[in-house]
Write a protein that holds these residues in place. Sequence first.
Motif, mmCIF file in Angstrom:
data_model
loop_
_atom_site.group_PDB
_atom_site.id
_atom_site.type_symbol
_atom_site.label_atom_id
_atom_site.label_comp_id
_atom_site.label_asym_id
_atom_site.label_seq_id
_atom_site.Cartn_x
_atom_site.Cartn_y
_atom_site.Cartn_z
ATOM 1 N N PRO A 83 -11.434 3.412 5.542
ATOM 2 C CA PRO A 83 -10.478 3.347 4.439
ATOM 3 C C PRO A 83 -9.227 4.153 4.794
ATOM 4 O O PRO A 83 -9.309 5.249 5.352
ATOM 5 C CB PRO A 83 -11.225 3.986 3.264
ATOM 6 N N VAL A 84 -8.070 3.589 4.491
ATOM 7 C CA VAL A 84 -6.799 4.238 4.810
ATOM 8 C C VAL A 84 -5.891 4.164 3.593
ATOM 9 O O VAL A 84 -5.881 3.152 2.880
ATOM 10 C CB VAL A 84 -6.118 3.551 6.017
ATOM 11 N N ALA A 85 -5.144 5.240 3.347
ATOM 12 C CA ALA A 85 -4.197 5.253 2.235
ATOM 13 C C ALA A 85 -2.885 5.897 2.684
ATOM 14 O O ALA A 85 -2.886 6.946 3.335
ATOM 15 C CB ALA A 85 -4.769 6.010 1.042
ATOM 16 N N LEU A 86 -1.779 5.260 2.352
ATOM 17 C CA LEU A 86 -0.440 5.792 2.597
ATOM 18 C C LEU A 86 0.137 6.138 1.229
ATOM 19 O O LEU A 86 0.338 5.248 0.396
ATOM 20 C CB LEU A 86 0.421 4.738 3.308
ATOM 21 N N ASP A 87 0.380 7.427 0.968
ATOM 22 C CA ASP A 87 0.731 7.828 -0.388
ATOM 23 C C ASP A 87 2.232 7.914 -0.645
ATOM 24 O O ASP A 87 2.658 8.288 -1.735
ATOM 25 C CB ASP A 87 0.036 9.152 -0.756
ATOM 26 N N GLU A 88 3.058 7.620 0.349
ATOM 27 C CA GLU A 88 4.503 7.559 0.118
ATOM 28 C C GLU A 88 5.128 6.599 1.131
ATOM 29 O O GLU A 88 4.554 6.338 2.190
ATOM 30 C CB GLU A 88 5.134 8.946 0.258
ATOM 31 N N ASP A 89 6.275 6.061 0.785
ATOM 32 C CA ASP A 89 6.962 5.133 1.678
ATOM 33 C C ASP A 89 7.433 5.860 2.935
ATOM 34 O O ASP A 89 7.820 7.035 2.891
ATOM 35 C CB ASP A 89 8.173 4.504 0.989
ATOM 36 N N ILE A 90 7.378 5.158 4.061
ATOM 37 C CA ILE A 90 7.849 5.723 5.325
ATOM 38 C C ILE A 90 8.806 4.745 5.988
ATOM 39 O O ILE A 90 8.934 3.589 5.555
ATOM 40 C CB ILE A 90 6.678 6.037 6.287
ATOM 41 N N THR A 91 9.488 5.189 7.034
ATOM 42 C CA THR A 91 10.388 4.314 7.788
ATOM 43 C C THR A 91 9.969 4.295 9.254
ATOM 44 O O THR A 91 9.436 5.286 9.780
ATOM 45 C CB THR A 91 11.855 4.765 7.691
ATOM 46 N N VAL A 92 10.218 3.168 9.902
ATOM 47 C CA VAL A 92 9.968 3.016 11.332
ATOM 48 C C VAL A 92 11.209 2.392 11.952
ATOM 49 O O VAL A 92 11.929 1.643 11.292
ATOM 50 C CB VAL A 92 8.729 2.142 11.605
ATOM 51 N N THR A 93 11.450 2.675 13.194
ATOM 52 C CA THR A 93 12.628 2.146 13.882
ATOM 53 C C THR A 93 12.211 1.361 15.116
ATOM 54 O O THR A 93 11.482 1.881 15.977
ATOM 55 C CB THR A 93 13.588 3.276 14.302
#
Length: 398
Positions: free
Chosen positions: A82-92
């Motif tokens: 199980p995986v959770a991302l709790d805030e928006d992120i950016t990638v380039t």
Amino acid sequence: MTLHSVWLPPAGQSRQATRLASLGATTPSGPLQSRSGILPGHDDPRYRVGGFVVSGVTGGMTAGVSHGRAVIQGTVTQGAYPVALDEDITVTFPDGDAQYNRIDLLVLRVYDDAYDGSGRSEAAVEIIKGTPAATPAVPALPTLALALAQVTVRAGTGAGSGGIDWANDRTDLRTTLVSVGGILPVYNNATVAGGYPGHYQDNDVLGYLQRWNGTAWVAYPKALGGIAPAGIVSTGGYTGQYRDSSLGVLQRWNGSAWLPAITPPPFVASQDAGYTTSTTYTAALTDTAVTALTLAFTAPATGAVLLHFGARMLTQSSTTASAFMTPQVTQGSTVVLSANDEVGASHSGTAYSSVSTVYRLAALTPGTSYTVTAMHRSSDAGVICWFDNMFMRVDPAN
């Protein structure tokens, strides 16, 4: 750290990580395996999946990845992460090649040192860079990774040269999963096999619920005894099922194919005129390409039919002779109804006249095939009798 994975860090886990990533049972793909996918749910209830949305920044190489929850399946004994991302992120994304286009994958990936020897025990959002080529290929998906998006990075693309065309060069690859027994909201995975017979999914594109029957997704409910709307059922669920076809024709499933539910009455006609001077009944006419006008039919359950027949007739140079047309019915080599004047249509006159009649034939064997043949004769061997626009039709009767 904003990307949480429970039952993974060797030094323990926080209570926050446990709360965010504890998902319970998941959509099974085997006794000990689950599908990998994104959990459905959106801040706007009009939409299905809001987690891990990849949205590019116009004119640049940077994309945002929205918060959400997911499950990534490992090997059978490795289990599901199980995986959770709790805030928006950016990638380039790296700039494009000078000569060729390439295709990159943006993935959600799990590293587990106990299994992969990577020296890492964490989850990550990563870009898998493709190889520039005249015809670029999608790079292979790493082990223990879930594809989020596919991005075409065109030759010469960079932050200072217009950036990625996010509207046309980004493809959403996210798929969904839900708890076992839950109804799966389809998202890029409509054709993925079900986990077990009785597994349900909601196909938003088709607009109806489907049930996995062990080999295919079948529209549900089947509406036993009802008529399935056009476009809903491709393979019948049982012999005798009815559906409305896209052509507006009611069809019945016979166990292997869809056939018209209401079979049109057998009909045959010829507009190639011919004549005879024979005073005994004959199927053959002179001066016509039609060797014999015949019609096959199957006796209905009542064992009775109505024989419709007729023609446009003329007795050449005679007003006293008569032209006769009558049906002869056979079953194999057995004559069931002999050609005779009493049941026939007749005409006398040098001007063409259209005549027809109906005869009820009974005592037939239901379900048996019969053949009706148009027979003709002249009442006078010296008079030519012409027959044109001939027809025969068979209807079931009581």
